[in-house]
Motif scaffolding. Structure first.
Motif, mmCIF file in Angstrom:
data_model
loop_
_atom_site.group_PDB
_atom_site.id
_atom_site.type_symbol
_atom_site.label_atom_id
_atom_site.label_comp_id
_atom_site.label_asym_id
_atom_site.label_seq_id
_atom_site.Cartn_x
_atom_site.Cartn_y
_atom_site.Cartn_z
ATOM 1 N N LEU A 381 56.409 40.266 38.934
ATOM 2 C CA LEU A 381 56.686 39.388 37.921
ATOM 3 C C LEU A 381 57.006 40.008 36.823
ATOM 4 N N VAL A 382 56.399 40.932 36.444
ATOM 5 C CA VAL A 382 56.690 41.611 34.919
ATOM 6 C C VAL A 382 57.724 42.452 34.973
ATOM 7 N N LEU A 383 58.178 43.089 36.210
ATOM 8 C CA LEU A 383 59.326 44.058 36.044
ATOM 9 C C LEU A 383 60.673 43.301 36.564
ATOM 10 N N ARG A 384 60.683 42.120 37.134
ATOM 11 C CA ARG A 384 61.868 41.726 37.636
ATOM 12 C C ARG A 384 62.984 41.532 36.728
ATOM 13 N N ASP A 385 62.815 41.314 35.422
ATOM 14 C CA ASP A 385 63.923 41.289 34.540
ATOM 15 C C ASP A 385 64.396 42.494 33.745
ATOM 16 N N GLY A 386 63.850 43.630 34.004
ATOM 17 C CA GLY A 386 64.241 45.018 33.651
ATOM 18 C C GLY A 386 63.924 45.098 32.072
ATOM 19 N N SER A 387 62.875 44.377 31.478
ATOM 20 C CA SER A 387 62.586 44.532 30.097
ATOM 21 C C SER A 387 61.022 44.547 29.966
ATOM 22 N N SER A 388 60.557 44.986 28.908
ATOM 23 C CA SER A 388 59.070 44.889 28.650
ATOM 24 C C SER A 388 58.894 44.529 27.070
ATOM 25 N N ASN A 389 57.694 44.158 26.923
ATOM 26 C CA ASN A 389 57.287 43.867 25.555
ATOM 27 C C ASN A 389 55.812 43.812 25.428
ATOM 28 N N TRP A 390 55.270 44.029 24.245
ATOM 29 C CA TRP A 390 53.655 44.277 23.946
ATOM 30 C C TRP A 390 52.848 43.291 24.818
ATOM 31 N N LEU A 391 53.215 41.957 24.749
ATOM 32 C CA LEU A 391 52.488 40.974 25.452
ATOM 33 C C LEU A 391 52.400 41.055 26.756
ATOM 34 N N GLN A 392 53.358 41.578 27.480
ATOM 35 C CA GLN A 392 53.141 42.032 29.158
ATOM 36 C C GLN A 392 52.213 43.058 28.960
ATOM 37 N N GLY A 393 52.235 43.995 28.331
ATOM 38 C CA GLY A 393 51.290 45.072 28.356
ATOM 39 C C GLY A 393 49.829 44.599 28.192
ATOM 40 N N ALA A 394 49.922 43.722 27.271
ATOM 41 C CA ALA A 394 48.397 43.253 26.988
ATOM 42 C C ALA A 394 47.763 42.320 27.952
ATOM 43 N N ILE A 395 48.668 41.739 28.747
ATOM 44 C CA ILE A 395 48.244 40.955 29.910
ATOM 45 C C ILE A 395 47.846 41.601 31.044
ATOM 46 N N LEU A 396 48.745 42.652 31.510
ATOM 47 C CA LEU A 396 48.180 43.589 32.438
ATOM 48 C C LEU A 396 46.784 44.445 32.007
ATOM 49 N N MET A 397 46.484 44.862 30.916
ATOM 50 C CA MET A 397 45.251 45.550 30.499
ATOM 51 C C MET A 397 44.116 44.320 30.669
ATOM 52 N N ALA A 398 44.540 43.153 30.396
ATOM 53 C CA ALA A 398 43.396 42.072 30.570
ATOM 54 C C ALA A 398 42.934 42.073 32.005
ATOM 55 N N ILE A 399 43.746 41.936 32.754
ATOM 56 C CA ILE A 399 43.611 41.881 34.340
ATOM 57 C C ILE A 399 42.811 42.963 34.676
ATOM 58 N N TYR A 400 43.404 44.142 34.255
ATOM 59 C CA TYR A 400 42.242 45.365 34.651
ATOM 60 C C TYR A 400 40.948 45.213 34.224
ATOM 61 N N LEU A 401 40.898 44.581 32.858
ATOM 62 C CA LEU A 401 39.546 44.513 32.452
ATOM 63 C C LEU A 401 38.658 43.463 33.221
ATOM 64 N N LEU A 402 39.405 42.413 33.769
ATOM 65 C CA LEU A 402 38.713 41.286 34.477
ATOM 66 C C LEU A 402 38.245 41.940 36.051
ATOM 67 N N VAL A 403 38.816 42.969 36.534
ATOM 68 C CA VAL A 403 38.668 43.407 37.743
ATOM 69 C C VAL A 403 37.556 44.469 37.569
ATOM 70 N N ALA A 404 37.455 45.286 36.215
ATOM 71 C CA ALA A 404 36.221 46.106 35.863
ATOM 72 C C ALA A 404 34.851 45.473 35.778
ATOM 73 N N ILE A 405 34.933 44.150 35.059
ATOM 74 C CA ILE A 405 33.710 43.369 34.970
ATOM 75 C C ILE A 405 33.213 43.027 36.482
ATOM 76 N N LEU A 406 34.373 42.498 37.328
ATOM 77 C CA LEU A 406 33.818 41.971 38.645
ATOM 78 C C LEU A 406 33.227 43.429 39.462
ATOM 79 N N CYS A 407 33.587 44.546 39.425
ATOM 80 C CA CYS A 407 33.252 45.584 39.832
ATOM 81 C C CYS A 407 31.753 46.060 39.427
ATOM 82 N N TRP A 408 31.585 45.896 38.154
ATOM 83 C CA TRP A 408 30.157 46.062 37.610
ATOM 84 C C TRP A 408 29.046 45.071 38.228
ATOM 85 N N TYR A 409 29.347 44.081 38.755
ATOM 86 C CA TYR A 409 28.574 43.046 39.378
ATOM 87 C C TYR A 409 28.495 42.905 40.746
ATOM 88 N N ILE A 410 29.431 43.692 41.466
ATOM 89 C CA ILE A 410 29.258 43.782 42.896
ATOM 90 C C ILE A 410 27.955 44.457 43.448
#
Length: 417
Positions: A381-410
């Motif tokens: 979804l992020v790559l489909r329009d051929g452009s990027s901005n800082w908000l898209q980058g922040a959202i991707l990093m936030a998803i990774y942080l959510l995954v890291a939190i879950l992995c700590w509690y597995i």
């Protein structure tokens, strides 16, 4: 030719600030110019190798003059801690830190090599060298019987590149300039291949949930599926580098001075990769002790910590070139590396387990496959329009942080099963 006329000699190269500046040397030609011109050409030719060597030395010094390279002291300390038996935590920590500066050197050499080869080939080379480390770590972990750690590390590598590395690249470039454009057709081809890799992991996991299926059935399905996926990766290389290479070309490569010669950059890449591989082997050997003695969750080590180390080279390169506006090279490193892991390293790990008689299969945890499918969907979804901005980058990093939190509690039971 008249006496005293100024004529250009052969081209010479003089190093300027670690780079090569092409200059033409002019000489005054006497009435009988034959001998003097020949001497001038010979002198200019003799200066070329020397100038190139000096330029490479200056570029290497500039690459090493970085505060993060102070951590290079951890490279010998990591080996000493293993030989002197300083404890698993010291071995893990020192070798973890040692890979950080080595990754920066890998990134700098790859960026210099990309100047010679272009952004598309440069990104492919960086992903290949970075994943060579990942493959070495995989072999060492499978030999040690750490199948679950390998599976977590492979999933984590894809997630790290897709969410953390790409997110930081988008965020850093978005801070510098409002919007950054890239070739969406090449990015789309990579994402489609990633979707195939995700399906190849999800199907054996679902198959294992059917009634009357055995572990041997799952292994057989995984080995056959790995062969199909690896064949598709070969087809993708032919598609990317041969039949449809024009789809992966970004904007015109900027003309810039070459900081390192192609041979020197390649030698630095090989040397740094070997050093990272050695440190990674010691790192893997210390994982079990750190998990048992200090209670660090094995899922967190496999999915989060090991991929960050293994992808440090791609991380450094993707962010650095994104800041400079080279988004196609950045995508080639981040998304291209994820594609290599999903279509090459994952099948490779199954075949390595087969060779060492270790039950390495594509039956990953349902949690892993679900997160991978959702992450690929989000990135598409992020790559489909051929452009990027800082908000898209922040959202991707936030998803990774959510995954890291879950992995700590597995819990260990779920992580092992």
């Amino acid at each position: 030719m008249a006496s005293g006329q100024m004529v250009p000699s052969d081209r010479t190269f003089a190093p300027t600030n670690g780079q090569y500046a092409a200059e033409y040397a002019y000489h005054s030609v006497p009435a009988n110019p034959g001998d003097s011109v020949a001497v001038a050409v010979e002198q200019d030719a003799s200066q070329v190798p020397q100038g190139r060597a000096v330029g490479d030395c200056q570029a290497l010094c500039s690459m090493l003059c970085n505060w993060t390279n102070l951590l290079l002291v951890c490279v010998p300390l990591g080996f000493i801690s293993h030989l002197r038996d300083w404890g698993c935590l010291a071995v893990f920590s020192l070798n973890f830190l040692a890979i950080v500066p080595l990754a920066g050197i890998l990134g700098g050499a790859t960026e210099a090599l990309a100047v010679h080869t272009g952004q598309m080939i440069g990104g492919l080379l960086n992903a290949t060298f970075g994943n060579a480390v990942e493959m070495i770590v995989t072999v060492n972990a499978i030999k040690a019987g750490l199948v679950t750690v390998v599976q977590g590390s492979l999933i984590g590598s894809v997630l790290s590149n897709l969410l953390l590395v790409l997110g930081m690249a988008f965020f850093a470039s978005g801070v510098v300039r409002k919007e950054n454009c890239f070739n969406e057709m090449g990015a789309s081809a990579n994402v489609i291949c990633l979707a195939l890799g995700s399906v190849a992991l999800a199907l054996p996991t679902v198959f294992n949930g059917l009634e009357n299926t055995s572990k041997q059935d799952v292994l057989a399905v995984s080995r056959a599926s790995s062969g199909v996926v690896a064949a598709i990766y070969v087809c993708f290389l032919v598609f990317q580098l041969g039949t449809h290479s024009d789809m992966f070309l970004g904007g015109e490569d900027e003309e810039e001075e070459v900081t390192l010669s192609a041979l020197c950059a390649l030698l630095v890449l090989i040397g740094a990769t070997v050093a990272v591989a050695a440190c990674s082997e010691l790192l893997v050997d210390s994982i079990e002790g750190v998990t048992e003695d200090y209670g660090l969750p094995e899922a967190f080590i496999g999915v989060i910590l090991l991929p960050i180390v293994g992808n440090a080279a791609e991380h450094a390169t993707a962010v650095t070139v994104a800041i400079k506006g080279k988004m196609d090279l950045s995508l080639g490193v981040a998304v291209g590396s994820s594609t290599q892991i999903a279509l090459l390293v994952v099948p490779f790990s199954v075949f390595v387990g087969w060779a060492y008689d270790v039950p390495m299969s594509l039956d990953f945890r349902r949690f892993d496959t679900s997160v991978l499918l959702l992450s690929v969907l989000m990135v598409s979804l992020v790559l489909r329009d051929g452009s990027s901005n800082w908000l898209q980058g922040a959202i991707l990093m936030a998803i990774y942080l959510l995954v890291a939190i879950l992995c700590w509690y597995i819990p260990p039971r779920e992580e092992a099963g």
